[in-house]
Design an enzyme around this catalytic site. Structure first.
Site, mmCIF file in Angstrom:
data_model
loop_
_atom_site.group_PDB
_atom_site.id
_atom_site.type_symbol
_atom_site.label_atom_id
_atom_site.label_comp_id
_atom_site.label_asym_id
_atom_site.label_seq_id
_atom_site.Cartn_x
_atom_site.Cartn_y
_atom_site.Cartn_z
ATOM 1 N N ASP A 271 1.843 2.172 -6.805
ATOM 2 C CA ASP A 271 0.524 1.683 -7.215
ATOM 3 C C ASP A 271 -0.432 1.571 -6.034
ATOM 4 O OD1 ASP A 271 1.846 1.444 -9.579
ATOM 5 O OD2 ASP A 271 1.484 -0.702 -9.865
ATOM 6 N N SER B 186 10.590 -4.651 -6.036
ATOM 7 C CA SER B 186 10.154 -4.391 -7.415
ATOM 8 C C SER B 186 11.259 -3.868 -8.328
ATOM 9 C CB SER B 186 8.982 -3.398 -7.392
ATOM 10 O OG SER B 186 9.461 -2.107 -7.088
ATOM 11 N N HIS C 261 4.650 1.399 -15.703
ATOM 12 C CA HIS C 261 3.789 2.566 -15.504
ATOM 13 C C HIS C 261 4.434 3.459 -14.454
ATOM 14 C CE1 HIS C 261 2.348 -0.997 -13.383
ATOM 15 N NE2 HIS C 261 2.104 -0.195 -12.359
ATOM 16 N N TYR D 71 14.332 -11.103 -10.571
ATOM 17 C CA TYR D 71 12.990 -10.530 -10.324
ATOM 18 C C TYR D 71 11.949 -11.207 -11.208
ATOM 19 C CZ TYR D 71 9.185 -7.094 -10.934
ATOM 20 O OH TYR D 71 7.953 -6.489 -11.040
ATOM 21 N N VAL E 121 0.819 -1.220 0.000
ATOM 22 C CA VAL E 121 0.000 0.000 0.000
ATOM 23 C C VAL E 121 0.849 1.266 0.000
ATOM 24 C CG1 VAL E 121 -0.266 0.247 2.532
ATOM 25 C CG2 VAL E 121 -2.148 0.926 1.008
ATOM 26 N N THR E 122 2.089 1.167 0.511
ATOM 27 C CA THR E 122 2.945 2.364 0.569
ATOM 28 C C THR E 122 3.649 2.646 -0.759
ATOM 29 O OG1 THR E 122 4.735 0.968 1.374
ATOM 30 C CG2 THR E 122 3.455 2.143 3.040
ATOM 31 N N GLY E 123 3.519 1.745 -1.722
ATOM 32 C CA GLY E 123 4.205 1.898 -3.002
ATOM 33 C C GLY E 123 3.461 2.833 -3.947
ATOM 34 N N THR F 36 3.847 -8.898 -14.398
ATOM 35 C CA THR F 36 4.698 -7.902 -15.064
ATOM 36 C C THR F 36 5.127 -8.288 -16.475
ATOM 37 O OG1 THR F 36 6.938 -6.959 -15.001
ATOM 38 C CG2 THR F 36 6.623 -8.965 -13.766
HETATM 39 P P1 NAP Z 1 6.905 -0.044 -5.364
HETATM 40 O O1 NAP Z 1 6.609 1.410 -5.445
HETATM 41 O O2 NAP Z 1 8.313 -0.509 -5.306
HETATM 42 O O3 NAP Z 1 6.130 -0.624 -4.066
HETATM 43 C C1 NAP Z 1 6.384 -1.907 -3.582
HETATM 44 C C2 NAP Z 1 5.573 -2.117 -2.314
HETATM 45 O O4 NAP Z 1 5.839 -3.435 -1.802
HETATM 46 C C3 NAP Z 1 5.914 -1.135 -1.177
HETATM 47 O O5 NAP Z 1 4.738 -0.780 -0.511
HETATM 48 C C4 NAP Z 1 6.800 -1.982 -0.276
HETATM 49 O O6 NAP Z 1 6.773 -1.579 1.060
HETATM 50 C C5 NAP Z 1 6.092 -3.335 -0.412
HETATM 51 N N1 NAP Z 1 6.926 -4.437 0.065
HETATM 52 C C6 NAP Z 1 8.139 -4.820 -0.384
HETATM 53 N N2 NAP Z 1 8.578 -5.884 0.305
HETATM 54 C C7 NAP Z 1 7.617 -6.191 1.222
HETATM 55 C C8 NAP Z 1 7.487 -7.162 2.240
HETATM 56 N N3 NAP Z 1 8.454 -8.057 2.477
HETATM 57 N N4 NAP Z 1 6.355 -7.175 2.985
HETATM 58 C C9 NAP Z 1 5.377 -6.251 2.783
HETATM 59 N N5 NAP Z 1 5.457 -5.283 1.842
HETATM 60 C C10 NAP Z 1 6.562 -5.256 1.077
HETATM 61 O O7 NAP Z 1 6.222 -0.820 -6.569
HETATM 62 P P2 NAP Z 1 5.060 -0.339 -7.592
HETATM 63 O O8 NAP Z 1 5.693 0.338 -8.742
HETATM 64 O O9 NAP Z 1 3.977 0.330 -6.827
HETATM 65 O O10 NAP Z 1 4.564 -1.764 -8.138
HETATM 66 C C11 NAP Z 1 3.536 -2.490 -7.459
HETATM 67 C C12 NAP Z 1 3.608 -3.942 -7.882
HETATM 68 O O11 NAP Z 1 3.432 -4.046 -9.290
HETATM 69 C C13 NAP Z 1 4.922 -4.654 -7.583
HETATM 70 O O12 NAP Z 1 4.616 -5.985 -7.263
HETATM 71 C C14 NAP Z 1 5.683 -4.592 -8.891
HETATM 72 O O13 NAP Z 1 6.611 -5.664 -8.968
HETATM 73 C C15 NAP Z 1 4.548 -4.726 -9.878
HETATM 74 N N6 NAP Z 1 4.732 -4.108 -11.196
HETATM 75 C C16 NAP Z 1 5.067 -2.793 -11.278
HETATM 76 C C17 NAP Z 1 5.176 -2.199 -12.529
HETATM 77 C C18 NAP Z 1 5.536 -0.732 -12.670
HETATM 78 O O14 NAP Z 1 5.892 -0.344 -13.784
HETATM 79 N N7 NAP Z 1 5.401 0.067 -11.629
HETATM 80 C C19 NAP Z 1 4.927 -2.964 -13.682
HETATM 81 C C20 NAP Z 1 4.576 -4.294 -13.544
HETATM 82 C C21 NAP Z 1 4.465 -4.854 -12.290
HETATM 83 P P3 NAP Z 1 7.854 -0.537 1.664
HETATM 84 O O15 NAP Z 1 7.321 0.825 1.337
HETATM 85 O O16 NAP Z 1 7.837 -0.865 3.102
HETATM 86 O O17 NAP Z 1 9.171 -0.829 0.994
HETATM 87 N N1 GDD Z 2 16.775 2.021 -13.193
HETATM 88 C C1 GDD Z 2 17.558 2.410 -14.222
HETATM 89 N N2 GDD Z 2 18.537 3.331 -13.989
HETATM 90 N N3 GDD Z 2 17.338 1.902 -15.455
HETATM 91 C C2 GDD Z 2 18.100 2.357 -16.473
HETATM 92 C C3 GDD Z 2 19.107 3.296 -16.293
HETATM 93 C C4 GDD Z 2 19.349 3.815 -14.985
HETATM 94 O O1 GDD Z 2 20.219 4.633 -14.753
HETATM 95 N N4 GDD Z 2 19.663 3.557 -17.500
HETATM 96 C C5 GDD Z 2 19.052 2.804 -18.402
HETATM 97 N N5 GDD Z 2 18.097 2.056 -17.788
HETATM 98 C C6 GDD Z 2 17.255 1.054 -18.454
HETATM 99 C C7 GDD Z 2 17.242 -0.302 -17.760
HETATM 100 O O2 GDD Z 2 18.396 -1.071 -18.140
HETATM 101 C C8 GDD Z 2 15.939 -0.881 -18.314
HETATM 102 O O3 GDD Z 2 16.184 -1.494 -19.570
HETATM 103 C C9 GDD Z 2 15.052 0.346 -18.506
HETATM 104 O O4 GDD Z 2 15.913 1.495 -18.409
HETATM 105 C C10 GDD Z 2 13.936 0.492 -17.482
HETATM 106 O O5 GDD Z 2 14.493 0.342 -16.184
HETATM 107 P P1 GDD Z 2 13.627 0.650 -14.853
HETATM 108 O O6 GDD Z 2 13.036 1.997 -14.912
HETATM 109 O O7 GDD Z 2 14.499 0.316 -13.686
HETATM 110 O O8 GDD Z 2 12.396 -0.353 -14.960
HETATM 111 P P2 GDD Z 2 12.305 -1.902 -15.369
HETATM 112 O O9 GDD Z 2 11.672 -1.946 -16.711
HETATM 113 O O10 GDD Z 2 13.585 -2.603 -15.176
HETATM 114 O O11 GDD Z 2 11.295 -2.456 -14.262
HETATM 115 C C11 GDD Z 2 10.082 -1.768 -13.958
HETATM 116 O O12 GDD Z 2 9.067 -2.159 -14.838
HETATM 117 C C12 GDD Z 2 8.712 -3.563 -14.765
HETATM 118 C C13 GDD Z 2 7.611 -3.806 -15.794
HETATM 119 O O13 GDD Z 2 8.187 -4.057 -17.048
HETATM 120 C C14 GDD Z 2 9.745 -2.086 -12.497
HETATM 121 O O14 GDD Z 2 8.674 -1.280 -12.115
HETATM 122 C C15 GDD Z 2 9.345 -3.539 -12.334
HETATM 123 O O15 GDD Z 2 8.840 -3.744 -11.004
HETATM 124 C C16 GDD Z 2 8.226 -3.863 -13.343
HETATM 125 O O16 GDD Z 2 7.858 -5.226 -13.238
#
Ligand code: NAP
Ligand code: GDD
Length: 374
Positions: free
Chosen positions: A14, A85, A182, A152, A10-12, A128
């Protein structure tokens, strides 16, 4: 009677948007939080203390805490968003990532069964686009084969399959949303988009010299997080439990994101060099209030520190099924609008952080001058 939702994570990013969305729909919302030595509840601070919003301590690695909490809350819907994540971090902490992102999903499913809620409680699993990893086709849809390409993604693949298994074995209403990247103004600061928008704002305000990035050629299908949480809810309201790809269907590179972000911050870039030698150089400045950024300055450079052992480089989603069956509009917020709103937010944040730091300095100076012990 209002519906009861339990949100892990919930703190993340999404979790915070989903909480707002469900409260708006009249839900009673319960969220899982972890103990931390610093304040990490910034994203939900505005919701704390409001009626129908409740927080509980539990952890995805602690089965008993989840069993007790699910029994206490008796949720109609669980949104399992909690995860380690960050893809790059999963290479450094693979076992922790597997425990939380893979076995954690199993713990949630078993907590529901242990409390005999499997007939009434619907479960959403945050899956994901990373499952497609070393992609086997472009664009990726619900039928594209998976090829996970990081610890991951491998952990999330277990989560995907265990959800499917419990759906088939126990007839549970549990589904995966296969969400593509997103982003938002609440995105964690080490994901590439937010790292770029914050750095562009700092550089434009003369607070940082250069931004170091990894793979600039990486391609992503970036949407707006606020639009995506609606889909999580729609997936659980669907007549049958099914998995859905959620994406915009539009693809851009990291370099394109950076170019646009800097432009919104008032800095036009040109790119020179290749690979590790590539640089983003100031071509023109527009409306900056400080004189520290000059034409010819190198403001973006590549550092191998941000390369990954294996990198996912070609994600593009096909959201046709979500459009057709959920009635969801994947283009509510365009890429251009997303970048603009993130930069606008961070321009204000950087300026406000400076003001806050200034106040802290004055307070500290006064404190030191007066001397608390005297
Ligand atoms: P986020 O901002 O990193 O939030 C992750 C959340 O998980 C935080 O509330 C964190 O709590 C909690 N958490 C981590 N480890 C935990 C544990 N051991 N017990 C309880 N809570 C825990 O991630 P997000 O971007 O909102 O993404 C939400 C979900 O969607 C994740 O599962 C991610 O893998 C997935 N997802 C994200 C994307 C994207 O682009 N954002 C895309 C596809 C899938 P703390 O605040 O305490 O660390
Ligand atoms: N983080 C990061 N930092 N990524 C970088 C950088 C940098 O300085 N420079 C280039 N990148 C490239 C990474 O190598 C990757 O190919 C791309 O940018 C996106 O990286 P992130 O923003 O870290 O996201 P992600 O795609 O690896 O993962 C996120 O999206 C997934 C869904 O496809 C996370 O939110 C995952 O939790 C989620 O599942």
């Amino acid at each position: 009677m209002s519906k009861i939702a339990l949100i892990t994570g919930v703190t993340g990013q999404d979790g915070s948007y989903l909480s707002e969305f469900l409260l708006g729909k009249g839900y009673e919302v319960h969220g899982i939080i972890r103990r931390s030595s610093v304040d990490y509840r910034e994203r939900i601070a505005h919701l704390e203390g409001t009626p129908h919003f409740h927080l509980h301590y539990a952890d995805m690695s602690d089965s008993m805490s989840l069993v007790k909490l699910v029994g206490k809350v008796q949720p109609d819907e669980i949104y399992n968003l909690a995860a380690q994540s960050h893809v790059q971090v999963s290479f450094d902490a693979p076992e922790f990532t597997a425990d939380v992102d893979a076995v954690g999903v199993l713990r949630i499913l078993e907590a529901v069964r242990t409390n005999h809620l499997e007939k009434t409680c619907r479960i959403y699993q945050a899956s994901t686009s990373e499952l497609y990893g070393k992609v086997e086709e472009v664009p990726q849809s619900e039928t594209t084969p998976f090829h996970p390409y990081s610890p991951y993604a491998v952990a999330k693949l277990y989560g995907y399959w265990i959800i499917k298994e419990y759906r088939e074995a126990y007839n549970m209403f549990c589904c995966s949303g296969i969400l593509f990247n997103h982003e938002s103004e609440r995105r964690g600061e080490t994901f590439v988009t937010r790292k770029i928008t914050l750095a562009a704002a700092r550089i434009a305000q003369g607070k940082q010299k250069c931004l170091y990035l990894g793979n600039l050629d990486s391609l992503r299908d970036w949407g707006y997080a606020k639009d995506y949480v609606e889909c999580m809810w729609l997936i659980l309201q669907h007549k049958t439990p099914e998995d859905f790809v959620i994406a915009t269907g539009v693809q851009h590179s990291v370099r394109e994101f950076a170019t646009l972000a800097f432009k919104h911050a008032g800095i036009e870039l040109r790119w020179e060099g290749e690979g590790i030698e590539e640089k983003g150089i100031v071509e023109r400045v527009n409306g900056l209030t400080n004189e520290r950024v000059k034409v010819g300055d190198v403001v973006v450079a590549v550092s191998p520190d941000f390369y990954r052992p294996t990198d996912v480089v070609n994600l593009l989603g096909d959201p046709s099924k979500a459009k057709r069956e959920l009635g969801w509009n994947p283009q509510t917020t365009s890429f251009e609008q997303l970048v603009e709103l993130m930069v606008a937010h961070d321009m204000k944040k950087v300026a406000a952080d400076d003001a806050a730091a200034e106040i802290r300095k004055v307070n500290l100076a006064e404190f030191l001058e007066k001397g608390i012990d005297k």
